[in-house]
Enzyme design. Structure first.
Site, PDB file in Angstrom:
ATOM      1  N   HIS A 146       0.827  -1.216   0.000  1.00  0.00           N
ATOM      2  CA  HIS A 146       0.000   0.000   0.000  1.00  0.00           C
ATOM      3  C   HIS A 146       0.863   1.269   0.000  1.00  0.00           C
ATOM      4  O   HIS A 146       0.482   2.297   0.551  1.00  0.00           O
ATOM      5  CB  HIS A 146      -0.959   0.020   1.202  1.00  0.00           C
ATOM      6  CG  HIS A 146      -1.936  -1.111   1.219  1.00  0.00           C
ATOM      7  ND1 HIS A 146      -3.119  -1.083   0.512  1.00  0.00           N
ATOM      8  CD2 HIS A 146      -1.897  -2.316   1.836  1.00  0.00           C
ATOM      9  CE1 HIS A 146      -3.769  -2.220   0.705  1.00  0.00           C
ATOM     10  NE2 HIS A 146      -3.049  -2.976   1.494  1.00  0.00           N
ATOM     11  N   ASN A 203     -10.140  -3.183   2.041  1.00  0.00           N
ATOM     12  CA  ASN A 203      -9.807  -3.131   0.613  1.00  0.00           C
ATOM     13  C   ASN A 203     -11.070  -2.885  -0.202  1.00  0.00           C
ATOM     14  O   ASN A 203     -12.178  -2.869   0.336  1.00  0.00           O
ATOM     15  CB  ASN A 203      -9.162  -4.451   0.161  1.00  0.00           C
ATOM     16  CG  ASN A 203      -7.766  -4.655   0.713  1.00  0.00           C
ATOM     17  OD1 ASN A 203      -7.027  -3.703   0.918  1.00  0.00           O
ATOM     18  ND2 ASN A 203      -7.411  -5.901   0.964  1.00  0.00           N
TER      19      ASN A 203
END
Length: 691
Positions: A77, A150
């Site tokens: 990320h 997510n």
């Protein structure tokens, strides 16, 4: 339980009772201190479905080492963007949870939300085929709650001990340092082909869900099953869903490739411009709530992070909304330094024994300490709670507070001599829900209820429309074409045969390979009813929040342009004016009009629909302008609406555009604006590479 499995390789394979693959060989796997390992697939837990134990030094060492592999960017990320906003409760649910954010309708708390890609580095692009992170920090009056999820409701692995392996496999290959931000290579597909538990998420990854048109137009999920606990101590299981008010929309693969060349910051720019124009992105927060009795009746385990709960089985109840209305003042200070922790919970929300979640509770805290360099990272303004906080923790690198007095321990009796005794535990503070497990033994094992790896992958594929299935298969064919190890391709096809025979056949045809025998499932898959909620195209997308690109030239009709601009504003559609030169054009009445973009710098892949306001003379001139021809040809090839004023016909002919429902002469603003969010899928069979 582990069952031996025959193999022609040097290594010997075995299958655990959860269907996970164990590989044994002559070269022993050890810890960093040389201790030989017997199981690299499962964390040590209290009972097969119980919590992960702190004494698991194998898990802690593996995750600890992984957490510290990169300095200073995030291991995963790394590339992301974020925004400030607020969460508002729209339906109070005190009967389900005592969490303060859900007690009163209309109650608001500040939030910070960060969106990201997973596999790429900080310097990669916005638009690869990838899972997207969707993390929200709620600054509540009872402390920070971090919902770290997510844009897909499931994950690749069931046990956190496999997370380093997953990321090592998808990251650039260790000997060559590429490919960047891509799963289309040997090591990723080798790993997932040996981990059938990953196949459900692979279906999502190969689908349009992995190519969002905008962060504003994707769903978010908490992934794990959590618990709600009410004031009486009664608990329910809960799944969290973020549903975008802007609707769901994705790009085509060809668009994503071209967008990455035209604007590698496309998604973060889109979020920034939406907020700056006060078209504030908004999501509804929904929950799926169910009890243990319902969970026990399902064919899958609700604590398995590779599984979702169909909305047809448990409807999503909308309880709040999130609005992002302020971009950070400083990207580094806020977006780069924000630290999310799944362990940040408030009273009324609790963990379950999901083995992936259990590992994340350790990993994230360790990672943030490594990345931000201090145990005091919670004092950085973006991470600090907005409510008072106090404890006996002192000192440490970059301590910014100046605590007074001697009360750094408790119990103490310093108040008896007039000194501050410091803070104390509170009766209404966070309490972990008492629980029992099926089996009290300490085990490094996976529950048999985790062994079905194919049913939900089949559910997802069969829930897609015909167009979405074509895209998913095209994604598989593209990615596997990049794999150089043929036995890996063959093994993936063997798994696809278990998911869906037609899926496997079409993928094999695309690769030019014969179908191998189907893989042998650890547990026979079951057929589940298709779910419309899993399809993007089955849901109508609103036009508000879309972007219209208008190509104008000298002599363009001012009245028609003003009609489009007025209609766009009323419909909430953003507009950019594009001209042969950025200096602008002179309209039909002599008005000078500045352009937002030059045609060569604003390809049509950046817009949801296009309009052509040209004179016939200028249209003929643009036939010799490659950027203009590509602007029209790509809009047509990407199945978008093309509205024009009739005089643009020479350019349409030059670009090879045929008339259909999506190519038309503009008579009213609604002709085009009503189609801004639409794709004309029937056109795909006429366009090379789009089928």
């Amino acid at each position: 339980m582990v069952t031996k499995k025959s193999s022609t390789r040097t290594n010997q394979d075995a299958v655990g009772q959860g269907g996970e693959l164990h590989q044994f060989g002559q070269t022993g796997l050890t810890t960093n201190h040389g201790v030989p390992l017997s199981d690299n697939q499962n964390s040590l837990r209290f009972g097969a479905r119980g919590p992960t134990l702190l004494e698991d030094f194998v898990l802690r060492e593996k995750i600890f080492h992984f957490d510290h592999e990169r300095i200073p960017e995030r291991i995963v990320h790394a590339r992301g963007t974020g925004a400030h906003g607020y969460f508002e409760c729209t339906q109070a649910i005190p009967e389900l949870t005592q969490a303060c954010v859900f007690q009163k309708e209309g109650h608001r708390v500040p939030v910070f939300c960060r969106f990201s890609t997973v596999a790429g580095s900080k310097g990669s692009k916005d638009t690869p085929r990838d899972v997207r992170g969707f993390a929200v920090k709620f600054y509540t009056e009872q402390g920070n709650w971090d919902l770290v999820g997510n844009n897909m409701p499931v994950f690749f692995i069931q046990d956190a001990i496999k997370f380093p392996d997953l990321i090592h496999a998808v990251k650039p290959e260790a000997d060559r340092g590429f490919p960047q931000a891509a799963s289309a290579h040997d090591t990723f597909w080798d790993f997932v082909s040996l981990m059938p538990e990953s196949l459900h998420t692979v279906m999502w990854l190969m689908s349009d869900r992995a190519l969002p048109r905008s962060f504003r137009m994707m769903q978010g999920f908490g992934v794990h099953t959590f618990r709600f606990v009410n004031a009486k101590g009664k608990s329910h299981f809960v799944k969290f869903h973020w549903k975008p008010k802007q609707g769901l929309q994705s790009t085509l693969w060809d668009e994503a490739v071209k967008i990455s060349g035209a604007d590698s910051d496309y998604l973060r720019r889109d979020l920034y411009e939406a907020i700056q124009s006060e078209a504030f992105p908004e999501w509804e927060l929904g929950v799926q709530v169910f009890d243990q009795e319902w969970a026990d009746k399902q064919d899958y385990d609700v604590l398995d992070a590779t599984k979702l709960i169909p909305e047809e089985s448990v409807p999503v109840k909308i309880v709040g909304r999130m609005v992002l209305d302020r971009y950070p003042d400083n990207f580094f200070a806020e977006t780069e330094q924000v630290a999310f922790l799944p362990s940040n919970l408030i009273p009324g929300i609790d963990f379950t024994d999901d083995p992936l979640l259990q590992g994340r509770l350790f990993s994230y805290l360790d990672t943030q300490k490594s990345r931000l360099g201090t145990v005091n990272f919670h004092q950085i303004p973006i991470n600090a709670p907005r409510c008072p906080f106090s404890n006996m923790q002192r000192d440490g690198m970059m301590q910014t507070q100046v605590p007074k007095g001697r009360a750094t321990y408790e119990p103490n009796s310093l108040d008896e001599v007039g000194e501050s005794a410091g803070p104390r535990a509170q009766a209404h503070g966070f309490r972990s829900l008492p629980s029992t497990v099926d089996d009290g033994a300490k085990l490094r094992v996976r529950a048999e209820s985790f062994a079905d790896h194919y049913s939900q992958a089949r559910l997802f594929y069969r829930s897609q429309t015909e167009v979405e299935q074509e895209h998913l298969i095209a994604g598989l064919v593209f990615e596997l074409s990049k794999v150089q190890l043929n036995h890996v391709r063959v093994r993936v096809l063997s798994h696809l045969r278990v998911i869906d025979e037609d899926l496997a056949k079409r993928a094999a045809q695309g690769l030019g390979l014969d179908l191998p025998p189907p893989a042998k499932p650890a547990r026979k898959p079951v057929d589940m009813p298709p779910s419309k909620a899993l399809s993007i195209l089955a849901q109508k997308a609103p036009v508000a929040g879309r972007m219209l690109g208008i190509l104008v030239t000298d002599g363009a009709d001012k009245g028609l342009l003003e009609m489009l601009l007025t209609g766009a504003q009323e419909a909430g559609v953003a507009v950019k004016l594009i001209a042969p030169q950025v200096g602008g054009v002179t309209l039909s009445d002599g008005t000078q009009l500045a352009a937002d973009e030059k045609i060569a710098g604003a390809p049509s892949v950046l817009f949801d629909a296009v309009a052509l306001l040209l004179t016939q003379e200028q249209a003929s001139k643009l036939c010799n302008n490659k950027a203009a021809v590509d602007f029209v040809a790509d809009a047509y090839g990407h199945l978008k609406a093309i509205g024009h004023n009739g005089a643009a016909q020479p350019l349409l002919d030059r670009a090879g555009v045929s008339v259909d429902k999506g190519v038309f002469v503009i008579k009213t603003g609604d002709d085009l604006l009503g189609k801004v969010a639409s794709r004309f899928w029937e056109r795909r069979h006429q366009v090379d590479g789009m089928a």
